[in-house]
Design a protein around this motif. Structure first.
Motif, PDB file in Angstrom:
ATOM      1  N   PRO A  90      19.685   0.436  -9.861  1.00 18.93           N
ATOM      2  CA  PRO A  90      20.032  -0.762  -9.093  1.00 18.93           C
ATOM      3  C   PRO A  90      21.460  -0.720  -8.547  1.00 18.93           C
ATOM      4  CG  PRO A  90      18.969  -1.357 -11.154  1.00 18.93           C
ATOM      5  CD  PRO A  90      19.263   0.111 -11.233  1.00 18.93           C
ATOM      6  N   VAL A  91      22.379  -0.215  -9.363  1.00 20.78           N
ATOM      7  CA  VAL A  91      23.762  -0.066  -8.922  1.00 20.78           C
ATOM      8  C   VAL A  91      24.379   1.084  -9.712  1.00 20.78           C
ATOM      9  CG1 VAL A  91      24.738  -1.728 -10.570  1.00 20.78           C
ATOM     10  CG2 VAL A  91      25.936  -1.277  -8.432  1.00 20.78           C
ATOM     11  N   THR A  92      25.259   1.805  -9.059  1.00 17.91           N
ATOM     12  CA  THR A  92      25.952   2.901  -9.715  1.00 17.91           C
ATOM     13  C   THR A  92      27.451   2.711  -9.532  1.00 17.91           C
ATOM     14  OG1 THR A  92      24.116   4.428  -9.303  1.00 17.91           O
ATOM     15  CG2 THR A  92      26.246   5.404  -9.820  1.00 17.91           C
ATOM     16  N   LEU A  93      28.185   2.894 -10.608  1.00 18.14           N
ATOM     17  CA  LEU A  93      29.640   2.804 -10.576  1.00 18.14           C
ATOM     18  C   LEU A  93      30.226   4.212 -10.646  1.00 18.14           C
ATOM     19  CD1 LEU A  93      30.174  -0.023 -13.232  1.00 18.14           C
ATOM     20  CD2 LEU A  93      29.741  -0.264 -10.771  1.00 18.14           C
ATOM     21  N   VAL A  94      31.108   4.520  -9.725  1.00 21.50           N
ATOM     22  CA  VAL A  94      31.908   5.741  -9.847  1.00 21.50           C
ATOM     23  C   VAL A  94      33.248   5.311 -10.428  1.00 21.50           C
ATOM     24  CG1 VAL A  94      32.937   7.714  -8.687  1.00 21.50           C
ATOM     25  CG2 VAL A  94      30.747   6.793  -7.871  1.00 21.50           C
ATOM     26  N   VAL A 152      23.350   0.873 -19.673  1.00 23.10           N
ATOM     27  CA  VAL A 152      24.320   1.751 -19.027  1.00 23.10           C
ATOM     28  C   VAL A 152      23.887   3.204 -19.180  1.00 23.10           C
ATOM     29  CG1 VAL A 152      26.761   2.356 -18.900  1.00 23.10           C
ATOM     30  CG2 VAL A 152      26.093   0.085 -19.702  1.00 23.10           C
ATOM     31  N   GLY A 153      24.037   3.975 -18.115  1.00 18.93           N
ATOM     32  CA  GLY A 153      23.736   5.401 -18.153  1.00 18.93           C
ATOM     33  C   GLY A 153      24.887   6.223 -17.625  1.00 18.93           C
ATOM     34  N   ASN A 179      25.308   4.639 -14.122  1.00 17.31           N
ATOM     35  CA  ASN A 179      24.227   3.793 -13.634  1.00 17.31           C
ATOM     36  C   ASN A 179      24.160   2.531 -14.475  1.00 17.31           C
ATOM     37  OD1 ASN A 179      23.282   5.535 -11.603  1.00 17.31           O
ATOM     38  ND2 ASN A 179      22.056   6.691 -13.066  1.00 17.31           N
ATOM     39  N   VAL A 180      23.848   1.408 -13.827  1.00 13.37           N
ATOM     40  CA  VAL A 180      23.768   0.125 -14.535  1.00 13.37           C
ATOM     41  C   VAL A 180      22.458  -0.543 -14.162  1.00 13.37           C
ATOM     42  CG1 VAL A 180      24.902  -2.076 -14.996  1.00 13.37           C
ATOM     43  CG2 VAL A 180      26.290  -0.082 -14.390  1.00 13.37           C
ATOM     44  N   SER A 181      21.767  -1.084 -15.181  1.00 12.30           N
ATOM     45  CA  SER A 181      20.491  -1.762 -14.966  1.00 12.30           C
ATOM     46  C   SER A 181      20.371  -2.899 -15.960  1.00 12.30           C
ATOM     47  CB  SER A 181      19.333  -0.780 -15.161  1.00 12.30           C
ATOM     48  OG  SER A 181      18.075  -1.409 -15.009  1.00 12.30           O
TER      49      SER A 181
END
Length: 205
Positions: A90-94, A152-153, A179-181
């Motif tokens: 759904p959303v990914t944080l760098v 969190v991944g 990755n966040v879901s």
């Protein structure tokens, strides 16, 4: 759970909180349909920003990847085994670190006049300090996301390519891709792996 029981366990939080943050939390590998909002991410950051860093430098920076176009740019700069996970999240944080953190020190350490100038001429010291403190902040962020009921991944990216693609203008340095879901998407395909015990990991002198 009573305070007496908590003290006997050596913790000051209840079992449900300990489970959510650590014992039953798993790395997310499948993703729920529900959205992870910017408001949720901001609420988490506003909590974990209070965690300590060296001299309160607070060098962690985040790129929030949402749009299909930005996501494909990131996918192309991930190891093959992580590409589909990034594509489907759904959303990914760098997560990155800012080696120019010193530009904010007049604001962050007003009790230390001249702190900014102390670091201005030493890029090597800034890079080392920034990376170490940002890694600490990344740990806070993972726990904070779990505290918000999210899964969190964390994974690695190809950071020289990520930096060139996304951070050429601001000079940030990639550190971790996360990755966040929603937590109900955090199914895994194998049992929980064991961990070292205290006696294995600690030396008391």
């Amino acid at each position: 759970m009573t305070d007496t029981v908590l003290e006997a366990q050596g913790l000051a939080i209840d079992d449900a909180t300990a489970d959510r943050l650590f014992r039953t939390a798993r790395t997310v590998t499948t993703f729920a349909e529900s959205e992870v909002t910017d408001e949720q991410l901001a609420a988490v950051y506003d909590l974990v920003k209070w965690g300590p860093t060296a001299m309160n430098t607070s060098p962690l920076r985040m790129l929030v990847v949402r749009t299909p176009e930005a996501r494909e740019r990131l996918v192309a700069r991930m190891p093959e085994g992580n590409q589909e996970r990034v594509r489907n999240a759904p959303v990914t944080l760098v997560l990155a670190y800012d080696t120019d953190f010193h530009e904010h020190l007049d604001r962050l350490v007003p009790h230390m006049p001249g702190a900014r100038d102390m670091f201005a001429g030493d890029a090597g010291a800034r890079a080392e300090m920034a990376r170490t403190s940002a890694l600490i902040q990344a740990g806070y962020l993972i726990v904070g996301l779990r505290a918000a009921g999210l899964a969190v991944g964390p994974m690695h990216g190809i950071y020289d390519q990520i930096d060139a693609e996304f951070f050429a203008e601001n000079g940030w340095k990639g550190l971790l891709v996360v990755n966040v879901s929603a937590a109900d998407g955090a199914d895994t395909t194998r049992p929980r792996a064991p961990r070292l015990n205290f006696d294995d990991a600690a030396q008391v002198i």
